[in-house]
Design a protein around this motif. Structure first.
Motif, PDB file in Angstrom:
ATOM      1  N   THR A   1      60.092  35.593   3.666  1.00 52.62           N
ATOM      2  CA  THR A   1      60.950  34.760   2.908  1.00 52.62           C
ATOM      3  C   THR A   1      61.120  33.677   3.965  1.00 52.62           C
ATOM      4  O   THR A   1      61.323  33.708   5.123  1.00 52.62           O
ATOM      5  N   PHE A   2      61.317  32.261   3.498  1.00 49.21           N
ATOM      6  CA  PHE A   2      61.569  31.235   4.451  1.00 49.21           C
ATOM      7  C   PHE A   2      62.198  30.118   3.687  1.00 49.21           C
ATOM      8  O   PHE A   2      61.593  30.160   2.256  1.00 49.21           O
ATOM      9  N   ARG A   3      62.749  29.254   4.371  1.00 52.13           N
ATOM     10  CA  ARG A   3      63.244  27.931   3.691  1.00 52.13           C
ATOM     11  C   ARG A   3      62.231  27.101   3.766  1.00 52.13           C
ATOM     12  O   ARG A   3      61.713  26.467   4.897  1.00 52.13           O
ATOM     13  N   PHE A   4      62.075  26.367   2.708  1.00 50.39           N
ATOM     14  CA  PHE A   4      60.884  25.442   2.509  1.00 50.39           C
ATOM     15  C   PHE A   4      61.198  24.010   3.262  1.00 50.39           C
ATOM     16  O   PHE A   4      60.379  23.552   4.070  1.00 50.39           O
TER      17      PHE A   4
ATOM     18  N   ILE B   1      59.791  14.949  -0.625  1.00 48.53           N
ATOM     19  CA  ILE B   1      59.954  16.510  -1.039  1.00 48.53           C
ATOM     20  C   ILE B   1      60.449  16.454  -2.406  1.00 48.53           C
ATOM     21  O   ILE B   1      61.428  15.769  -2.928  1.00 48.53           O
ATOM     22  N   ASP B   2      59.766  17.078  -3.450  1.00 50.39           N
ATOM     23  CA  ASP B   2      60.263  17.248  -4.908  1.00 50.39           C
ATOM     24  C   ASP B   2      61.223  18.273  -5.104  1.00 50.39           C
ATOM     25  O   ASP B   2      61.191  19.107  -4.516  1.00 50.39           O
ATOM     26  N   PRO B   3      62.652  17.659  -5.252  1.00 47.06           N
ATOM     27  CA  PRO B   3      63.709  18.428  -5.278  1.00 47.06           C
ATOM     28  C   PRO B   3      63.585  19.799  -6.290  1.00 47.06           C
ATOM     29  O   PRO B   3      64.487  20.669  -5.995  1.00 47.06           O
ATOM     30  N   ALA B   4      62.404  19.798  -7.097  1.00 49.59           N
ATOM     31  CA  ALA B   4      62.527  20.939  -7.873  1.00 49.59           C
ATOM     32  C   ALA B   4      61.924  21.998  -7.220  1.00 49.59           C
ATOM     33  O   ALA B   4      61.923  23.416  -7.658  1.00 49.59           O
TER      34      ALA B   4
ATOM     35  N   HIS C   1      54.952  18.533  -3.846  1.00 48.90           N
ATOM     36  CA  HIS C   1      55.452  18.398  -5.581  1.00 48.90           C
ATOM     37  C   HIS C   1      55.393  19.963  -5.744  1.00 48.90           C
ATOM     38  O   HIS C   1      54.662  20.888  -5.616  1.00 48.90           O
ATOM     39  N   LEU C   2      56.223  20.173  -6.760  1.00 46.35           N
ATOM     40  CA  LEU C   2      56.096  21.492  -7.679  1.00 46.35           C
ATOM     41  C   LEU C   2      55.271  21.296  -8.928  1.00 46.35           C
ATOM     42  O   LEU C   2      55.454  20.382  -9.803  1.00 46.35           O
ATOM     43  N   VAL C   3      54.191  22.223  -8.996  1.00 43.06           N
ATOM     44  CA  VAL C   3      53.126  22.067  -9.984  1.00 43.06           C
ATOM     45  C   VAL C   3      53.739  22.851 -11.025  1.00 43.06           C
ATOM     46  O   VAL C   3      53.874  22.386 -12.372  1.00 43.06           O
ATOM     47  N   GLU C   4      54.137  24.213 -10.887  1.00 39.81           N
ATOM     48  CA  GLU C   4      54.720  24.897 -11.893  1.00 39.81           C
ATOM     49  C   GLU C   4      55.519  26.011 -11.249  1.00 39.81           C
ATOM     50  O   GLU C   4      55.266  26.443  -9.992  1.00 39.81           O
TER      51      GLU C   4
ATOM     52  N   GLU D   1      57.272  33.089  -9.456  1.00 41.49           N
ATOM     53  CA  GLU D   1      56.289  32.094  -8.682  1.00 41.49           C
ATOM     54  C   GLU D   1      56.104  30.966  -8.476  1.00 41.49           C
ATOM     55  O   GLU D   1      56.457  30.198  -9.811  1.00 41.49           O
ATOM     56  N   ALA D   2      55.936  30.057  -7.608  1.00 37.66           N
ATOM     57  CA  ALA D   2      56.036  28.526  -7.841  1.00 37.66           C
ATOM     58  C   ALA D   2      54.662  28.170  -7.252  1.00 37.66           C
ATOM     59  O   ALA D   2      54.146  28.648  -5.995  1.00 37.66           O
ATOM     60  N   THR D   3      54.059  26.944  -7.988  1.00 32.16           N
ATOM     61  CA  THR D   3      52.763  26.594  -7.532  1.00 32.16           C
ATOM     62  C   THR D   3      53.024  25.239  -6.873  1.00 32.16           C
ATOM     63  O   THR D   3      53.710  24.297  -7.595  1.00 32.16           O
ATOM     64  N   VAL D   4      52.920  25.062  -5.657  1.00 29.27           N
ATOM     65  CA  VAL D   4      53.341  23.908  -4.825  1.00 29.27           C
ATOM     66  C   VAL D   4      51.901  23.018  -4.495  1.00 29.27           C
ATOM     67  O   VAL D   4      51.266  23.618  -3.920  1.00 29.27           O
ATOM     68  N   ARG D   5      52.273  21.686  -4.512  1.00 26.14           N
ATOM     69  CA  ARG D   5      50.904  20.765  -4.206  1.00 26.14           C
ATOM     70  C   ARG D   5      51.628  19.965  -2.804  1.00 26.14           C
ATOM     71  O   ARG D   5      52.698  19.511  -2.918  1.00 26.14           O
ATOM     72  N   ILE D   6      50.757  19.817  -1.978  1.00 30.17           N
ATOM     73  CA  ILE D   6      50.967  19.159  -0.711  1.00 30.17           C
ATOM     74  C   ILE D   6      49.935  18.150  -0.471  1.00 30.17           C
ATOM     75  O   ILE D   6      48.727  18.422  -0.590  1.00 30.17           O
ATOM     76  N   ASP D   7      50.578  16.951  -0.371  1.00 30.36           N
ATOM     77  CA  ASP D   7      49.381  15.876  -0.204  1.00 30.36           C
ATOM     78  C   ASP D   7      49.728  15.232   1.060  1.00 30.36           C
ATOM     79  O   ASP D   7      50.984  14.950   1.465  1.00 30.36           O
ATOM     80  N   VAL D   8      48.722  15.047   2.098  1.00 29.02           N
ATOM     81  CA  VAL D   8      49.004  14.108   3.332  1.00 29.02           C
ATOM     82  C   VAL D   8      48.031  12.935   3.075  1.00 29.02           C
ATOM     83  O   VAL D   8      46.847  12.843   3.093  1.00 29.02           O
TER      84      VAL D   8
END
Ligand code: ADP
Length: 818
Positions: free
Chosen positions: A510-513, A539-542, A580-583, A588-595
């Motif tokens: 467990t960690f804080r994003f 950062i997407d607040p969702a 971004h939060l995808v869903e 479960e959360a699907t997160v997308r990271i873009d650099v």
């Protein structure tokens, strides 16, 4: 069955076997003549002997007619006993003439009669009609009858006598012990010879007939022999023709397949077409299709693919691209085809077996002879070959099919061999590329290690030479940066090595994003400042703040992407990290990271390679930007292990966007649930707020400088440290006073006694605390299996070298304060 076209004529026989027949005829004629010759002699002897016997018997019959008293009794009864010779002859003639005539008439040509010695006269001579005038005549002095009467012995004589040339059987007449005369029975020799001649003619006739019959039998036999000889000759010539035909076909197949076997992978396709053309022409085929069974492992299914197809140009059939597929589709609509292939049997079709729409798949001429042959390679079904003839309905004979089967097998074999060759070549290419990449990697590793080493050594010299504290601090800062870069390189190598051995592991926690992102920011932001690059974080607040994943590895990936963006973006460029939060379903959360950056960009061709180990977009990259070519490979593996996906979108000169999505566990923040932080103090002042006063550590470490480092970095914690230069000394020191120590830091590789053995020995001691005292390994061996080995030896935990001060402090806090 062999059919005889021309019946055999006798003239043919004579022409072919005339000499043999003549020789046989002559050879057979000789025994026949001999038989006839011998038989005629034997026959004459037998005839005369039989005749003699016969005549004697007749004489005996006459004798039996003569009364016991003989001539005298007859004379007495006639009363002329004392009469004259003529009276007596007359009386005796009268008495005996009838008997004589009766006996004479019993057989044609027979002459019989009585003779009286006393009267020396012929008494009777029958048939009297012919010989009455001989009565009373005396026989000559040399007549054999005189000898008979003198000797009393019967006799058969040949010669000229009273009647002429005769065979005469003479029997003495004995009465009262005296010879009183003789009786004769005779035949004319001319008559006998006539009879004998007739008999000989019959025998001769029979022999000639037998000879002819035997000759006819022989001729029939020869005729049969010739017929069977001709049949064998015809069968032989047909077999010879077939063999020659098959031989020619074999040679064609041989030549065709030689083309294939000598072709290399570049010329194989052309050679295969030539090979099929040669076979097609030789076997009068119009189409040849080779279909291979392919298995689709993901769908667990099988389907046929056209491996090769040839069609004669003169067939008049459509030569469009779908011709092969049409043939394949056609055969698959026919019943029984699959079973034949399964049973390893050839499958034959002619136009008569098909409906009009079925026939259309194979032939537009309305004629068809089709042969489908299964091909098994190394006892495994490989596929099948179809041979089609559309200008004739002639099915192939067994021999032709056998040759075609060899051809099909050889073609399939060559194709399989070619496939293996291609695979080998691409494997070879891949191996070469791998070797090239590894060589390039070694070169860039050398560069990557030497550069910070150079900085460290240089800065040490600068720091030592300078007196000003600011200058020394500057040198220490640079040494620290170079050192941590070196550690990054080493960690990358270790990671890739773990990946290659399949040992990279993900440890979700467990960690804080937001904290993780902050950490990333802290690590990378100062670099951007140096290059005057704008660094924006969105950062997407969702996104739920508390996630469950391996945050260390996630941060590693993001840091790698940002480091690349920083590296490949010129001064003054812009770098954006967005999340971004995808869903999210609450669990479960699907997160997308873009650099994203606006740097040099990557060409489409390079984009396909950069995720491979040791690969860099360009060979000049290392020289210009440094790097090992491992970062993206490691990142992709980490994301893979997390079940996510990483990709790049880029344009040369415009910049790149590296993105990944991962699905992780999530918890919605409830302030009440907030976990107390590991430490009450911030990370920066972890050292200053760790007070280990009163605690004593036994440090087993053979390298003096390493002992010094530990002692120095832990000095502010007021912990007391006793050093042992190897495992054996550590064991002894612990034995002497087990209560003295609160924890043991155990190096693994040491002379005399290594850390594993020392730990095992301590745990085996029968003293208080031996089993419970925390023993922490400090070792440069940081693979999971190394850690496991330490745990197996009885250690409680593991610290990797080079030591990270925070890690050490956290470890000591965990075992000494909690
Ligand atoms: P390294 O950066 O150590 O060379 P990586 O695996 O991280 O290794 O990257 C592989 C290659 O991908 C780099 O050498 C570079 O050519 C290309 N690359 C990665 N990120 C970028 C980027 N943001 N812009 C341009 N090229 C990049």
């Amino acid at each position: 069955m062999v059919k005889i076209d021309n019946p055999i004529r006798n003239t043919d026989i004579l022409r072919q076997h005339g000499r043999t027949i003549v020789i046989l005829a002559v050879l057979l004629f000789i025994p026949f003549v001999l038989i006839w010759y011998i038989s005629s002699y034997v026959n004459e002897d037998i005839f005369y002997e039989q005749k003699s016997e016969n005549l004697l018997s007749i004489a005996r019959v006459l004798d039996s007619y003569l009364v016991d008293g003989g001539y005298d009794q007859i004379l007495a009864e006639a009363g002329v006993l004392d009469g004259t010779r003529e009276e007596k002859i007359t009386a005796l003639n009268e008495a005996l003439r009838q008997v004589t005539d009766d006996v004479a008439s019993s057989s044609v040509g027979l002459g019989v009669g009585y003779y009286s010695l006393e009267l020396d006269a012929i008494l009777t001579y029958g048939p009297s009609a012919d010989y009455q005038d001989t009565v009373g005549v005396s026989i000559g002095e040399t007549h054999p009858g005189r000898e008979v009467m003198r000797t009393g012995v019967a006799q058969v004589s040949m010669g000229s006598m009273v009647r002429g040339n005769i065979m005469n059987a003479m029997l003495p007449v004995v009465r009262g012990g005296e010879i009183i005369g003789y009786i004769w029975a005779n035949n004319l020799v001319s008559e006998l010879e006539e009879t004998l001649g007739r008999m000989s003619s019959v025998i001769l006739f029979l022999l000639i007939v037998s000879y002819i019959i035997v000759m006819l039998i022989i001729l029939t036999f020869i005729r049969r022999m010739i017929r069977s000889e001709q049949m064998s000759k015809q069968a032989l010539s047909r077999a010879l023709q077939e063999t020659q035909h098959r031989d020619r076909l074999m040679r064609v197949v041989n030549d065709a397949v030689s083309l294939l076997l000598t072709a290399d992978s570049d010329t194989f396709e052309t050679a295969l077409q030539d090979c099929m053309e040669m076979m097609g022409i030789a076997f009068h085929m119009d189409k040849i299709g080779i279909f291979q069974l392919m298995s689709n492992k993901s769908r667990n299914s099988h389907s046929y693919e056209t491996a090769a197809y040839w069609q004669t140009k003169s067939s008049g059939e459509s030569t469009d691209e779908g011709a092969a597929e049409n043939l394949l589709a056609g055969i698959q609509t026919i019943d029984g085809w699959k079973e034949s292939m399964r049973r390893r049997e050839n499958f034959r079709l002619t136009s008569g077996d098909l409906l009009e729409q079925e026939l259309a798949h194979f032939s537009s001429t309305g004629k068809l002879s089709l042969l489908a042959m299964p091909v098994f390679l190394q006892d495994r079904y490989w596929g099948f070959v179809i041979y089609c003839c559309v200008h004739d309905e002639r099915p192939l004979d067994v021999g032709e099919e056998a040759v075609l089967l060899s051809g099909s097998l050889l073609m399939a074999n060559a194709m399989a061999r070619n496939e293996i060759m291609l695979d080998l070549m691409s494997a070879h290419e891949a191996a070469l590329a791998g070797t090239r990449a590894k060589s390039a990697f070694l070169a860039s590793m050398s560069h990557e290690i030497r550069t910070p080493m150079n900085a460290i050594i240089g800065m040490v010299a600068i720091g030592r030479a300078s007196r000003a504290p600011e200058r020394k601090d500057y040198a220490f800062d640079k040494i620290e940066t170079a050192g941590s870069h070196l550690l990054d390189v080493i960690n990358d190598v270790l990671d890739i090595s773990k990946i290659e051995s399949g040992k990279l592991e993900i440890s979700p926690a467990t960690f804080r994003f937001s904290e993780m992102i902050q950490r990333v920011h802290d690590v990378v932001s100062h670099r951007m400042v140096e290059k005057k690059q704008a660094f924006v974080i969105e950062i997407d607040p969702a996104i739920p703040n508390t996630l469950i994943a391996d945050d260390q590895r996630l941060a590693q990936v993001i840091i790698n992407l940002i480091s690349n963006a920083y590296k490949f973006t010129p001064e003054g460029g812009a770098i954006t990290l967005s999340a971004h939060l995808v869903e999210c379903d609450g669990i479960e959360a699907t997160v997308r990271i873009d650099v994203a950056d606006n740097g040099i960009g990557i060409s489409p061709e390079q984009q396909t390679r950069i995720f491979e180990s040791f690969e860099q977009a360009e060979s000049t990259t290392t020289r210009k930007y440094g790097g090992t070519g491992l970062g993206l490979a490691i990142s992709e593996n980490i994301i893979d292990l997390m079940g996510g996906r990483i990709w790049v979108e880029s344009e040369v000169g415009e910049g790149s966007v590296f993105s990944f999505v991962v699905t992780v566990g999530c918890l919605y923040d409830d302030p009440a649930n907030e976990e107390p932080s590991d430490t009450e103090c911030g990370e920066d002042d972890l050292l200053s707020c760790t007070d280990l006063t009163g605690k004593r550590i036994l440090l087993a470490e053979d390298v003096e400088v390493n002992q010094e480092i530990v002692v120095t970095i832990l000095e502010p914690t007021h912990v007391q440290i006793d050093c042992a230069e190897n495992g054996a000394v550590a064991l002894r020191m612990f034995c002497e006073n087990p209560q003295k120590y609160d924890l043991i830091l155990m190096d693994v590789q040491m002379p005399d006694m290594d850390g594993y053995e020392a730990t095992r020995s301590i745990r085996a001691l029968d003293v208080p605390r031996a089993a419970t005292i925390p023993i922490i390994a400090i070792t440069a061996n940081v693979f999971q299996e190394d850690i496991q080995k330490c745990l197996n030896a009885g250690m409680n935990d593991h610290l990797g070298k080079p030591l990270d001060i925070d890690e050490v402090l956290n470890m000591l806090r965990k075992y000494l304060l909690e």
